[in-house]
Enzyme design. Structure first.
Site, short mmCIF file in Angstrom:
data_model
loop_
_atom_site.label_atom_id
_atom_site.label_comp_id
_atom_site.label_asym_id
_atom_site.label_seq_id
_atom_site.Cartn_x
_atom_site.Cartn_y
_atom_site.Cartn_z
N ILE A 76 -4.95 3.24 2.45
CA ILE A 76 -4.23 3.16 1.18
C ILE A 76 -5.27 3.54 0.12
O ILE A 76 -6.17 2.77 -0.19
CB ILE A 76 -3.66 1.75 0.94
CG1 ILE A 76 -2.71 1.37 2.08
CG2 ILE A 76 -2.95 1.69 -0.42
CD1 ILE A 76 -2.21 -0.07 2.03
N HIS A 77 -5.16 4.77 -0.38
CA HIS A 77 -6.18 5.34 -1.26
C HIS A 77 -5.68 5.28 -2.71
O HIS A 77 -4.83 6.07 -3.10
CB HIS A 77 -6.45 6.79 -0.85
CG HIS A 77 -7.66 7.37 -1.50
ND1 HIS A 77 -7.66 7.83 -2.79
CD2 HIS A 77 -8.91 7.55 -1.02
CE1 HIS A 77 -8.85 8.29 -3.08
NE2 HIS A 77 -9.63 8.12 -2.03
N ILE A 78 -6.22 4.36 -3.49
CA ILE A 78 -5.72 4.14 -4.85
C ILE A 78 -6.27 5.22 -5.79
O ILE A 78 -7.46 5.26 -6.08
CB ILE A 78 -6.11 2.75 -5.38
CG1 ILE A 78 -5.57 1.67 -4.44
CG2 ILE A 78 -5.60 2.56 -6.80
CD1 ILE A 78 -6.11 0.29 -4.71
N GLY A 79 -5.38 6.09 -6.23
CA GLY A 79 -5.75 7.14 -7.16
C GLY A 79 -6.45 8.31 -6.50
O GLY A 79 -6.87 8.25 -5.35
#
Length: 138
Positions: A76-79
């Protein structure tokens, strides 16, 4: 009509045809509130071209990523390109060794701060342990 078993026995093992592997749907809880976006629309070629693996992305309306609990290994790669922010605008809510369950808040982030830095807060959710998966959010 001849059964499939008898048909393949008659052909012999050396003539068996390869079987296509059908994608398995990974039905996941959406880890952060927002609008679901196709990976192809993520403004980063590594994600958009599927190089990192199959998945979807979220244009976040919320600010908290929660744990999922279905055994699927996820990134889950935020941004996009937010590593340059060096943690500014991000608050880790758990630490290594903590017991988490589905719905446990993992990290809080500030989408407005990400946008103010000229970056996209779009959050890709990538399946790491099944390159044939099709991701669906419930």
């Amino acid at each position: 009509m001849e059964s499939r078993t008898k048909f393949f026995q008659r052909l012999g093992r050396s003539r068996m045809l390869p079987v296509a592997v059908l994608p398995v749907a990974a039905i996941l809880r959406q880890p952060v509130a927002g609008t679901v976006v196709a990976l192809a629309d993520v403004p980063d070629a590594m994600f958009a071209q599927g190089t990192m693996g199959p998945g979807l992305a979220i244009d976040p309306a919320g600010d908290t990523v929660v744990a999922l609990d279905d055994g699927t290994e996820l990134l889950i790669h935020i941004g996009i390109d937010t590593v340059g922010m060096k943690g500014d605008g991000f608050e880790t809510l758990v630490k290594t060794g903590d017991h988490v369950e589905a719905g446990t808040p993992l990290i809080r982030f500030d989408p407005a701060k990400i946008r103010a830095a000229g970056l996209s807060p779009i959050t890709p959710v990538i399946v790491l342990n099944d390159e044939n998966a099709t991701v669906v959010f419930s």
